[in-house]
Motif scaffolding. Structure first.
Motif, PDB file in Angstrom:
ATOM      1  N   HIS A  71      42.594 -55.007  12.004  1.00  0.00           N
ATOM      2  CA  HIS A  71      41.272 -55.308  12.568  1.00  0.00           C
ATOM      3  C   HIS A  71      40.205 -55.440  11.484  1.00  0.00           C
ATOM      4  O   HIS A  71      39.838 -54.454  10.856  1.00  0.00           O
ATOM      5  CB  HIS A  71      40.852 -54.226  13.566  1.00  0.00           C
ATOM      6  N   HIS A  73      36.625 -58.347  10.508  1.00  0.00           N
ATOM      7  CA  HIS A  73      35.850 -59.495  10.985  1.00  0.00           C
ATOM      8  C   HIS A  73      35.552 -60.452   9.848  1.00  0.00           C
ATOM      9  O   HIS A  73      34.884 -60.073   8.878  1.00  0.00           O
ATOM     10  CB  HIS A  73      34.515 -59.026  11.571  1.00  0.00           C
ATOM     11  N   HIS A 226      37.542 -55.197  21.409  1.00  0.00           N
ATOM     12  CA  HIS A 226      37.127 -53.811  21.143  1.00  0.00           C
ATOM     13  C   HIS A 226      37.210 -52.989  22.426  1.00  0.00           C
ATOM     14  O   HIS A 226      37.029 -53.523  23.523  1.00  0.00           O
ATOM     15  CB  HIS A 226      35.682 -53.792  20.643  1.00  0.00           C
ATOM     16  N   HIS A 265      39.484 -49.545  17.891  1.00  0.00           N
ATOM     17  CA  HIS A 265      38.748 -48.269  17.942  1.00  0.00           C
ATOM     18  C   HIS A 265      39.338 -47.252  18.920  1.00  0.00           C
ATOM     19  O   HIS A 265      39.960 -46.298  18.500  1.00  0.00           O
ATOM     20  CB  HIS A 265      37.244 -48.493  18.166  1.00  0.00           C
ATOM     21  N   ASP A 316      38.072 -52.898   9.681  1.00  0.00           N
ATOM     22  CA  ASP A 316      36.858 -53.271  10.411  1.00  0.00           C
ATOM     23  C   ASP A 316      35.734 -53.743   9.495  1.00  0.00           C
ATOM     24  O   ASP A 316      34.558 -53.424   9.733  1.00  0.00           O
ATOM     25  CB  ASP A 316      36.377 -52.122  11.313  1.00  0.00           C
TER      26      ASP A 316
HETATM   27 ZN    ZN Z   1      35.483 -54.730  15.069  1.00  0.00          ZN
END
Ligand code: ZN
Ligand code: GUN
Length: 430
Positions: A71, A73, A226, A265, A316
């Motif tokens: 994960h 971005h 998420h 998460h 993340d």
């Molecule tokens: Zn994220």
């Protein structure tokens, strides 16, 4: 055929279930033929099987499987380091404005190249990447990943409420644009496609239905989103979906929780949600740096283990603190040390969470994640920089667990000398 001679670590099973899941070879060899692992073991043993193969002598350094980041971005490379916020404020103040800048195709191209360069330089050979809201930016990411030779699964991020107007699209447009990207990029070389609703908070029911249709129409797609990250986010989701018993049930209603689904998460998870995630065979991306930086909370790692929910690490970027998967593994360990219900992670478990567990989460474990025979030869070659603390520590320790613990604690990107995917060079330190 080539033999790489170095110290080698990899996990051959799940070290949460077995005490013999880590393989370590202080004088090891990785035999590679046509981009696949032919053998991995003690140098003398592997050599006996291939007496005539050329040997690349990399002693003095360490081979690990390429890292798997479940994960991060792509449009957030340049928001790294934005400290002092919690999730919803951080999105509004820093992150969504930057994501809106990717509407500019030239800027998106620059960011895509920057992102992919960083992945390779940190030893991440496989990743599930949260994409951009703009189709042109997605094409830029897929092209950049393809030219770099990395294994990347990603998709257009979908939202139709609560962000900012530039980042919203209609469910109809989301469906059409996703379909076109799937047609162009899914299954092309090392690329894969993930249907990516941003989170329940930013999607209406028709948008989630569009996601459901996309997944039903094309087998082999991933889904990522998420879940249960922040207390305020969870409260808002309950308000927006009054019929839903909990956060997961929003996704379940649209059949978005399956074996190829990765939920990021899951800090604020109920026991019922954990049981259902395990039942669906879905995975959780555990992002301990982000959970600390955004003050989201401490991941209930023991409860995930007890419920048998598959989980693996994610950096993340840019809610987290960078691209380093060894740093992420260390942070998982550190957060557990201060958890109320701690699990003290050992080095084998940390390595597993950064490699094989990620491959399992992405259903790519027959392809990557360890050095099992027949798998893709994806590796990171590390060497402590001259004069570094790591170099000093490694002169003093011999026990393989301690060597690996020192590497995970002290090795950053400056220790990574070479990275390969399927035997192809994707990064070489200058
Ligand atoms: Zn994220
Ligand atoms: N939830 C929705 N969007 C995001 C994001 O960009 N980062 C994190 N950490 N959580 C999110």
């Amino acid at each position: 055929m080539i033999l790489i001679r170095a110290a080698i670590f990899h996990t051959t099973g799940n070290p949460f279930h077995s005490s013999s899941a880590m393989a370590s070879f202080p004088d090891g060899a990785l035999a590679i033929a046509e981009g696949r692992v032919a053998a991995c073991g003690d140098y003398a043993d592997v050599r006996r099987g291939y007496p005539d193969a050329p040997v690349r002598d990399l002693r003095g350094g360490y081979l690990l499987p390429g890292f798997v980041d479940t994960h991060l971005h792509f449009p957030q490379v340049r928001v790294l380091g934005g400290l002092g916020y919690s999730l919803l404020e951080w999105l509004d103040a820093l992150t969504l404005p930057e994501e809106a800048r990717l509407a500019d195709a030239a800027y998106a191209c620059t960011i895509a190249k920057e992102f992919v360069r960083n992945l390779a330089a940190h030893g991440t050979t496989t990743s599930l990447v949260f994409g951009s809201h703009f189709p042109n930016a997605m094409a830029a990411l897929f092209h950049a990943a393809e030219s770099a030779g990395l294994r990347v699964i990603s998709g257009l991020v979908l939202a139709d409420r609560n962000l900012r107007p530039e980042l919203h699209q209609t469910p109809g447009a989301a469906y059409e644009e996703s379909q076109e990207l799937i047609r162009r990029f899914h299954g092309r070389g090392r690329l894969g496609y993930a249907v990516t609703p941003r989170f329940a908070l930013s999607t209406t029911e028709p948008m989630l239905e569009a996601c459901q249709t996309l997944l039903q129409q094309q087998p082999g797609l991933h889904l990522t989103t998420h879940i249960n990250e922040n207390v305020r986010e969870v409260e808002e989701v309950a308000r927006l979906f009054p019929w839903a018993g909990d956060y997961l049930s929003v996704y379940e209603r649209f059949e978005l929780a399956g074996r190829r689904s990765v939920f990021a998460h899951n800090v604020q998870s109920t026991n019922s949600e954990l049981q259902r995630l395990a039942g669906h065979g879905s995975s959780v991306a555990h992002c301990p740096c982000s959970n600390a930086a955004l003050g989201s909370g401490i991941f209930p790692l023991r409860r995930h283990l007890e419920a048998r929910v598959r989980f693996a690490l994610g950096t993340d970027v840019g809610g987290g603190t960078g691209f380093g998967m060894m740093k992420e593994a260390l942070q998982a360990y550190l957060m557990q040390r201060v958890a109320h219900d701690p699990v003290t992670l050992n080095p084998a478990q940390m390595l597993y969470l950064a490699t094989r567990a990620g491959a399992e989460a992405l259903a790519l474990d027959s392809e990557t994640g360890d050095f099992g025979a027949g798998k893709s030869a994806d590796y990171v070659y590390l060497q402590p920089p001259s004069g570094s603390a790591l170099e000093g520590v490694l002169k003093n320790v011999e026990d393989p667990e301690r060597v690996l613990a020192a590497i995970i604690t002290l090795a950053g990107a400056e220790s990574i000398r070479e990275v390969r995917v399927e035997g192809d060079l994707v990064y070489e330190a200058s």
